[in-house]
Write a protein that holds these residues in place. Sequence first.
Motif, PDB file in Angstrom:
ATOM      1  N   THR A 235       1.458  -1.399  -0.384  1.00 36.93           N
ATOM      2  CA  THR A 235      -0.022  -0.590  -0.065  1.00 36.93           C
ATOM      3  C   THR A 235       0.343   0.855   0.105  1.00 36.93           C
ATOM      4  O   THR A 235       0.395   2.364  -0.149  1.00 36.93           O
ATOM      5  CB  THR A 235      -0.625  -0.027   1.153  1.00 36.93           C
ATOM      6  OG1 THR A 235       0.278  -0.008   2.503  1.00 36.93           O
ATOM      7  CG2 THR A 235      -1.783  -0.951   1.264  1.00 36.93           C
ATOM      8  N   THR A 236       2.298   1.042   0.256  1.00 33.23           N
ATOM      9  CA  THR A 236       3.206   2.578   0.543  1.00 33.23           C
ATOM     10  C   THR A 236       4.807   2.539  -1.255  1.00 33.23           C
ATOM     11  O   THR A 236       4.348   3.174  -0.958  1.00 33.23           O
ATOM     12  CB  THR A 236       3.716   2.209   2.137  1.00 33.23           C
ATOM     13  OG1 THR A 236       4.512   1.155   1.996  1.00 33.23           O
ATOM     14  CG2 THR A 236       2.780   2.776   2.647  1.00 33.23           C
ATOM     15  N   LYS A 237       4.334   1.273  -1.069  1.00 32.64           N
ATOM     16  CA  LYS A 237       4.946   2.182  -2.744  1.00 32.64           C
ATOM     17  C   LYS A 237       4.238   1.134  -3.768  1.00 32.64           C
ATOM     18  O   LYS A 237       3.188   0.288  -3.861  1.00 32.64           O
ATOM     19  CB  LYS A 237       6.227   0.726  -2.732  1.00 32.64           C
ATOM     20  CG  LYS A 237       6.915   0.751  -1.191  1.00 32.64           C
ATOM     21  CD  LYS A 237       8.253   1.765  -1.708  1.00 32.64           C
ATOM     22  CE  LYS A 237       8.996   1.815  -0.103  1.00 32.64           C
ATOM     23  NZ  LYS A 237      10.199   2.410  -0.695  1.00 32.64           N
ATOM     24  N   GLU A 238       4.673   1.666  -5.280  1.00 38.63           N
ATOM     25  CA  GLU A 238       3.947   1.232  -6.028  1.00 38.63           C
ATOM     26  C   GLU A 238       4.515  -0.055  -7.588  1.00 38.63           C
ATOM     27  O   GLU A 238       5.423  -0.030  -7.679  1.00 38.63           O
ATOM     28  CB  GLU A 238       3.712   2.831  -7.049  1.00 38.63           C
ATOM     29  CG  GLU A 238       3.396   2.032  -8.517  1.00 38.63           C
ATOM     30  CD  GLU A 238       3.454   3.051 -10.098  1.00 38.63           C
ATOM     31  OE1 GLU A 238       2.684   3.034 -10.477  1.00 38.63           O
ATOM     32  OE2 GLU A 238       4.315   3.818  -9.904  1.00 38.63           O
ATOM     33  N   ILE A 239       3.559  -1.266  -7.320  1.00 36.36           N
ATOM     34  CA  ILE A 239       4.138  -1.885  -7.674  1.00 36.36           C
ATOM     35  C   ILE A 239       3.813  -2.583  -8.978  1.00 36.36           C
ATOM     36  O   ILE A 239       2.466  -1.960 -10.021  1.00 36.36           O
ATOM     37  CB  ILE A 239       3.108  -3.625  -7.111  1.00 36.36           C
ATOM     38  CG1 ILE A 239       3.741  -3.772  -5.872  1.00 36.36           C
ATOM     39  CG2 ILE A 239       3.798  -4.753  -7.624  1.00 36.36           C
ATOM     40  CD1 ILE A 239       5.321  -3.102  -5.432  1.00 36.36           C
ATOM     41  N   ILE A 240       5.155  -2.521 -10.024  1.00 33.28           N
ATOM     42  CA  ILE A 240       3.923  -2.557 -11.195  1.00 33.28           C
ATOM     43  C   ILE A 240       4.693  -3.642 -12.472  1.00 33.28           C
ATOM     44  O   ILE A 240       5.866  -3.955 -12.208  1.00 33.28           O
ATOM     45  CB  ILE A 240       4.751  -0.681 -12.515  1.00 33.28           C
ATOM     46  CG1 ILE A 240       4.692   0.199 -10.732  1.00 33.28           C
ATOM     47  CG2 ILE A 240       4.464  -0.928 -13.915  1.00 33.28           C
ATOM     48  CD1 ILE A 240       6.234   0.842 -10.685  1.00 33.28           C
ATOM     49  N   VAL A 241       4.162  -4.344 -12.523  1.00 29.55           N
ATOM     50  CA  VAL A 241       4.260  -5.902 -13.524  1.00 29.55           C
ATOM     51  C   VAL A 241       4.229  -5.583 -15.444  1.00 29.55           C
ATOM     52  O   VAL A 241       3.055  -5.176 -15.634  1.00 29.55           O
ATOM     53  CB  VAL A 241       4.009  -6.553 -13.242  1.00 29.55           C
ATOM     54  CG1 VAL A 241       3.438  -7.843 -13.834  1.00 29.55           C
ATOM     55  CG2 VAL A 241       3.364  -6.874 -11.643  1.00 29.55           C
ATOM     56  N   THR A 242       5.311  -5.445 -15.727  1.00 34.51           N
ATOM     57  CA  THR A 242       4.810  -4.807 -17.019  1.00 34.51           C
ATOM     58  C   THR A 242       6.388  -5.742 -18.113  1.00 34.51           C
ATOM     59  O   THR A 242       6.104  -7.180 -17.478  1.00 34.51           O
ATOM     60  CB  THR A 242       5.800  -3.565 -17.375  1.00 34.51           C
ATOM     61  OG1 THR A 242       6.222  -2.740 -18.238  1.00 34.51           O
ATOM     62  CG2 THR A 242       6.751  -3.324 -17.008  1.00 34.51           C
ATOM     63  N   ARG A 243       6.282  -5.409 -19.162  1.00 34.13           N
ATOM     64  CA  ARG A 243       6.073  -6.053 -20.638  1.00 34.13           C
ATOM     65  C   ARG A 243       7.582  -6.038 -21.561  1.00 34.13           C
ATOM     66  O   ARG A 243       8.177  -4.702 -20.745  1.00 34.13           O
ATOM     67  CB  ARG A 243       5.694  -6.517 -21.993  1.00 34.13           C
ATOM     68  CG  ARG A 243       4.052  -6.900 -21.170  1.00 34.13           C
ATOM     69  CD  ARG A 243       3.269  -7.071 -22.470  1.00 34.13           C
ATOM     70  NE  ARG A 243       2.328  -7.738 -22.221  1.00 34.13           N
ATOM     71  CZ  ARG A 243       1.495  -7.657 -23.912  1.00 34.13           C
ATOM     72  NH1 ARG A 243       1.563  -7.518 -24.485  1.00 34.13           N
ATOM     73  NH2 ARG A 243       0.492  -8.547 -22.745  1.00 34.13           N
ATOM     74  N   SER A 244       8.622  -6.370 -21.033  1.00 32.52           N
ATOM     75  CA  SER A 244       9.765  -7.035 -22.014  1.00 32.52           C
ATOM     76  C   SER A 244       9.816  -5.588 -22.844  1.00 32.52           C
ATOM     77  O   SER A 244      10.898  -5.158 -23.430  1.00 32.52           O
ATOM     78  CB  SER A 244      11.160  -7.519 -21.503  1.00 32.52           C
ATOM     79  OG  SER A 244      11.132  -8.413 -22.624  1.00 32.52           O
ATOM     80  N   SER A 245       9.100  -5.964 -24.130  1.00 33.68           N
ATOM     81  CA  SER A 245       8.479  -5.491 -25.384  1.00 33.68           C
ATOM     82  C   SER A 245       8.377  -4.080 -25.348  1.00 33.68           C
ATOM     83  O   SER A 245       9.178  -3.647 -26.215  1.00 33.68           O
ATOM     84  CB  SER A 245       7.415  -6.836 -25.752  1.00 33.68           C
ATOM     85  OG  SER A 245       6.314  -6.092 -25.119  1.00 33.68           O
ATOM     86  N   ASN A 246       7.862  -3.365 -24.010  1.00 30.55           N
ATOM     87  CA  ASN A 246       7.864  -1.625 -24.063  1.00 30.55           C
ATOM     88  C   ASN A 246       8.938  -1.626 -22.810  1.00 30.55           C
ATOM     89  O   ASN A 246       8.965  -0.161 -22.670  1.00 30.55           O
ATOM     90  CB  ASN A 246       6.769  -1.377 -24.480  1.00 30.55           C
ATOM     91  CG  ASN A 246       5.671  -2.307 -22.972  1.00 30.55           C
ATOM     92  OD1 ASN A 246       6.171  -2.489 -21.673  1.00 30.55           O
ATOM     93  ND2 ASN A 246       4.308  -2.128 -22.755  1.00 30.55           N
ATOM     94  N   THR A 247       9.649  -1.811 -21.957  1.00 29.90           N
ATOM     95  CA  THR A 247      10.624  -1.598 -20.755  1.00 29.90           C
ATOM     96  C   THR A 247      12.123  -2.323 -21.344  1.00 29.90           C
ATOM     97  O   THR A 247      12.240  -3.300 -21.396  1.00 29.90           O
ATOM     98  CB  THR A 247       9.648  -2.033 -19.983  1.00 29.90           C
ATOM     99  OG1 THR A 247       8.565  -1.704 -19.593  1.00 29.90           O
ATOM    100  CG2 THR A 247      10.657  -1.585 -18.771  1.00 29.90           C
TER     101      THR A 247
END
Length: 305
Positions: A235-247
């Motif tokens: 709740t205190t940190k942003e968690i981002i799950v993303t793809r290597s194709s755009n990162t």
Amino acid sequence: MRECSREILNKYQIRKTRKQKDIFIDYLNQEIKKLGYEMAVEEGGFFKSRNLVVGDVEKAEVILGAHYDTCAQLPFPNFLTPKNIPIYILFNLIIVAIIFILEFVLGFILYSLTQNNVVVSLGSLIFCFGLIYMLFAGKANKHTVNDNTSGIITLLEVMGELDEKMREKVAFVFFDHEEIGLFGSMEFVKKHKKALKEKLLINFDCVSDGDHLMFILNKKAQKYTSMFEETFQCTTKEIIVTRSSNTLYPSDQLNFKCSAGVAAFHKNKFIGYYISRIHTKKDVMMDEKNIDILKEGTVKLIARF
């Protein structure tokens, strides 16, 4: 954090030369034995990379990795903006431009003093070799909290939380020679090619400086997206799950067919997510909350295999 994690943070941040690595490896081996594991040193490749492997790679369902080698101290940071590729390219072009300007100024001064093109060419050559030496073989950076003492500590913290049944599901590897081109992980993949197949590798690199924890999954690992989203929550940190194709995040996970790279970032409304202090004396930030989040989430994730 565990006592061994704090000891590494306080006494073993410099791991660049072979001798410095020897000292660290000896200490790490002792601490891993205390946690009830055995560590193997696998050496190979042109650079004689020494990967430190804990657990059975063939039987493990998940591989957890982090590089332990450290870089030379540089006058400028390794500035990364994984979601803003134009800014990342622009920053590197600026560095290249500055180098060319310095070389031009040096050449102008040498020619003004000597009126000799041979001297100018020799001066430029020495300048280039000096720059390469500074980048790869220069003075070791004494401050490596984020890059990548934080990754080492994350692996140790996870190790200490696993019961006997869970330990059978996972193997740990501390990669060598990431800083000079991902050579350690390359050798690891060559050695364990058949065992790895499409086995998930989670690589922790620069995870202690930033309030935004990003998990970058390549194509083969995207089937685990929901698993990452469910097990890593805060709740205190942003968690981002993303793809290597755009990162874009250049680290050891790039050598694996099925992988997730994990890193912490700051965020700016203009440039987005970024890392800005690594490879310099300012790499001193250790946010223990990040380590706790990653430890707890990784343990939950392993339990689901």
